[in-house]
Design a protein around this motif. Sequence first.
Motif, PDB file in Angstrom:
ATOM      1  N   THR A  41       0.836  -1.206   0.000  1.00  0.00           N
ATOM      2  CA  THR A  41       0.000   0.000   0.000  1.00  0.00           C
ATOM      3  C   THR A  41       0.871   1.256   0.000  1.00  0.00           C
ATOM      4  O   THR A  41       2.045   1.220   0.409  1.00  0.00           O
ATOM      5  CB  THR A  41      -0.898   0.063   1.260  1.00  0.00           C
ATOM      6  N   GLY A  42       0.236   2.338  -0.393  1.00  0.00           N
ATOM      7  CA  GLY A  42       0.931   3.620  -0.359  1.00  0.00           C
ATOM      8  C   GLY A  42       1.313   4.015   1.060  1.00  0.00           C
ATOM      9  O   GLY A  42       2.348   4.648   1.289  1.00  0.00           O
ATOM     10  N   SER A  43       0.473   3.639   2.013  1.00  0.00           N
ATOM     11  CA  SER A  43       0.789   3.927   3.422  1.00  0.00           C
ATOM     12  C   SER A  43       2.096   3.265   3.816  1.00  0.00           C
ATOM     13  O   SER A  43       2.969   3.892   4.434  1.00  0.00           O
ATOM     14  CB  SER A  43      -0.325   3.397   4.342  1.00  0.00           C
ATOM     15  N   VAL A  58      -0.111   9.416  -5.554  1.00  0.00           N
ATOM     16  CA  VAL A  58      -1.111   9.876  -6.529  1.00  0.00           C
ATOM     17  C   VAL A  58      -0.435  10.427  -7.787  1.00  0.00           C
ATOM     18  O   VAL A  58      -0.813  10.100  -8.912  1.00  0.00           O
ATOM     19  CB  VAL A  58      -2.017  10.962  -5.915  1.00  0.00           C
ATOM     20  N   GLU A 110       3.567  16.043  -0.691  1.00  0.00           N
ATOM     21  CA  GLU A 110       2.900  15.707  -1.947  1.00  0.00           C
ATOM     22  C   GLU A 110       3.309  16.764  -2.969  1.00  0.00           C
ATOM     23  O   GLU A 110       3.522  17.922  -2.599  1.00  0.00           O
ATOM     24  CB  GLU A 110       1.384  15.753  -1.786  1.00  0.00           C
ATOM     25  N   ARG A 142      -3.403  17.674  -2.429  1.00  0.00           N
ATOM     26  CA  ARG A 142      -4.872  17.632  -2.483  1.00  0.00           C
ATOM     27  C   ARG A 142      -5.434  18.732  -3.396  1.00  0.00           C
ATOM     28  O   ARG A 142      -5.151  18.745  -4.555  1.00  0.00           O
ATOM     29  CB  ARG A 142      -5.505  17.757  -1.082  1.00  0.00           C
ATOM     30  N   LYS A 151      -0.813   2.984  -5.928  1.00  0.00           N
ATOM     31  CA  LYS A 151      -1.930   3.147  -6.875  1.00  0.00           C
ATOM     32  C   LYS A 151      -1.616   2.645  -8.288  1.00  0.00           C
ATOM     33  O   LYS A 151      -1.725   1.465  -8.561  1.00  0.00           O
ATOM     34  CB  LYS A 151      -2.397   4.598  -6.886  1.00  0.00           C
ATOM     35  N   TYR A 191      -1.733  14.201   2.975  1.00  0.00           N
ATOM     36  CA  TYR A 191      -2.078  12.828   3.343  1.00  0.00           C
ATOM     37  C   TYR A 191      -0.995  11.889   2.820  1.00  0.00           C
ATOM     38  O   TYR A 191      -0.704  11.875   1.623  1.00  0.00           O
ATOM     39  CB  TYR A 191      -3.436  12.445   2.733  1.00  0.00           C
ATOM     40  N   HIS A 192      -0.418  11.131   3.733  1.00  0.00           N
ATOM     41  CA  HIS A 192       0.616  10.172   3.334  1.00  0.00           C
ATOM     42  C   HIS A 192       0.247   8.763   3.763  1.00  0.00           C
ATOM     43  O   HIS A 192       1.123   7.913   3.942  1.00  0.00           O
ATOM     44  CB  HIS A 192       1.967  10.573   3.921  1.00  0.00           C
ATOM     45  N   ASP A 221       5.936  12.153  -1.861  1.00  0.00           N
ATOM     46  CA  ASP A 221       4.878  11.150  -1.866  1.00  0.00           C
ATOM     47  C   ASP A 221       4.238  11.188  -3.252  1.00  0.00           C
ATOM     48  O   ASP A 221       3.450  12.076  -3.563  1.00  0.00           O
ATOM     49  CB  ASP A 221       3.857  11.490  -0.771  1.00  0.00           C
TER      50      ASP A 221
HETATM   51  C1  LIG Z   1      -0.793  11.084  -1.512  1.00  0.00           C
HETATM   52  C2  LIG Z   1      -1.156   9.777  -0.884  1.00  0.00           C
HETATM   53  N1  LIG Z   1      -0.230   9.129  -0.165  1.00  0.00           N
HETATM   54  C3  LIG Z   1      -0.484   7.954   0.406  1.00  0.00           C
HETATM   55  C4  LIG Z   1      -1.721   7.352   0.283  1.00  0.00           C
HETATM   56  C5  LIG Z   1      -1.981   6.040   0.948  1.00  0.00           C
HETATM   57  O1  LIG Z   1      -2.046   5.014   0.007  1.00  0.00           O
HETATM   58  P1  LIG Z   1      -2.821   3.674   0.374  1.00  0.00           P
HETATM   59  O2  LIG Z   1      -4.265   4.033   0.472  1.00  0.00           O
HETATM   60  O3  LIG Z   1      -2.517   2.749  -0.764  1.00  0.00           O
HETATM   61  O4  LIG Z   1      -2.277   3.182   1.658  1.00  0.00           O
HETATM   62  C6  LIG Z   1      -2.715   7.984  -0.469  1.00  0.00           C
HETATM   63  C7  LIG Z   1      -4.038   7.359  -0.623  1.00  0.00           C
HETATM   64  O5  LIG Z   1      -4.987   7.935  -1.092  1.00  0.00           O
HETATM   65  C8  LIG Z   1      -2.432   9.233  -1.054  1.00  0.00           C
HETATM   66  O6  LIG Z   1      -3.376   9.896  -1.722  1.00  0.00           O
END
Ligand SMILES: Cc1ncc(COP(=O)(O)O)c(C=O)c1O
Length: 453
Positions: free
Chosen positions: A128-130, A260, A227, A231, A285, A156-157, A257
């Motif tokens: 996952t991105g997280s 997206v 980012e 957003r 993603k 958001y990360h 990050d």
């Molecule tokens: C900029 C950004 N970083 C990290 C994440 C987290 O990714 P994930 O939902 O795959 O954990 C997101 C998810 O929307 C995101 O928009």
Amino acid sequence: MSQSDASAEQEAGAPGTRSMKEYYEIAEQVLPGAGLAVYSNPDDIRFVVHKGEGAKLQDVDGKWYIDYSMAASVNILGHTHPALAEAMTDQMSRGHLHFGNLNVPVIELAKELVDAIPCAEMVVFGSTGSEANAYALRMARSFTGRDKVMKFEGAYHGAHDYSAISTFGGGATETPHITNFPHGVPDSAGIPQAVQDTVLVAPFNDLEAVRRIIEEHPNEIAAITAELVQRNIPPHPDFHQGLRDLCDEFDILLIYDEVVSGFRMSYAGGQGYYGVTPDLAAYGKIIGGGAALSAVAGPAEILNHANPRRRGEDDYVFVNGTHCGNPLAAAAGLANLRELKKPGFYDFLNGQAEKMREEAQKIFDKHDMPVLSYGVASFWNVLFRDAPPRNQADMDASGDMIASKEFDLELVRQGIYVLPINRRYFSLAHDDEILEESLRRIDAACRVWTTTH
Ligand SMILES: Cc1ncc(COP(=O)(O)O)c(C=O)c1O
């Protein structure tokens, strides 16, 4: 009845085997708030998805929506693109669903990522991105020997503890916007104070504030994470280069990050789009083509901290996961990237978004609505404002967010699927016909809005 007869009947009649009402009765019992993740729409417009096709989603009661969420940016080719379906079917037909081992698609994907991403000499995979963002922070801490990290208010990360701090502002949400930078506000219960103490929060687009916070914490900050487009907030023209320069001046790592922006803003990501190369970048993603796959990209010097042969060494960084490098996701990701590489892809994608930004603005103006339609690349933002916000405080300043949220909910009623107050995403399937139908629905939403507000 054969399986194909059954599915034909299902298509001809109700799309789902149960009605929406029935699905929600079950969901209410087994899922908290009958929801997934953080979003929950009012009862009259929430829906259960039956299927996606191109730029559209159909709910289980048969209603079609034009999708501008595209699974929060994932589906850059649209829903059910044949290249992805073929790649995944081929992978599954060879029994390659998951091995938990090094495999061919993941090596090929790693090579493609390293070739495409400016900061990459190597990658490590997660799901996952997280995770990718959390690993990037861990690597930065190991590499620099420092504990603190800086993030921006409103960024958001991911859902991990170091990210879930000051992600939201005030406005339509309930978390207060901060005034005493760099002290952030946790977005969740359960985040230890010790974690909160290592995360310094700065206002986006404010290089002066970033410098001040760095100077107040000499030799303590491992990384600044950002980012590329935060957003609804575009960066000022000098912001990213300014961050790069500050990081170089103070020996801090710059982490982008790109979860997206990666492969969305350009094939070289947001870093390619703005021409600023970070030390590390987190991807997710699009690189998994809709399946769960993420990566940290960076120089060998840093990525080698996660070299499994170095386990036991003091600066070894632990990266692990059952689904790391899943071959099905890697095959889908590779198929995705092959399509994105085709000549003209980004001109089309960004061009369609630009057309929409302009045409939607004309509709808002025609209805005398104080709404701004704006954005960069294939991002489309719609807010009740007269200029793009510069930071989270700016976003929250006037209660515009309440109106923006309510208008977005009206769009959903009219069959335009957006996540309230979130940027919208374009895909290859958002052709002129989809744009025209969207504009008609936006016009209908404006008519309802102006008669009810
Ligand atoms: C900029 C950004 N970083 C990290 C994440 C987290 O990714 P994930 O939902 O795959 O954990 C997101 C998810 O929307 C995101 O928009």
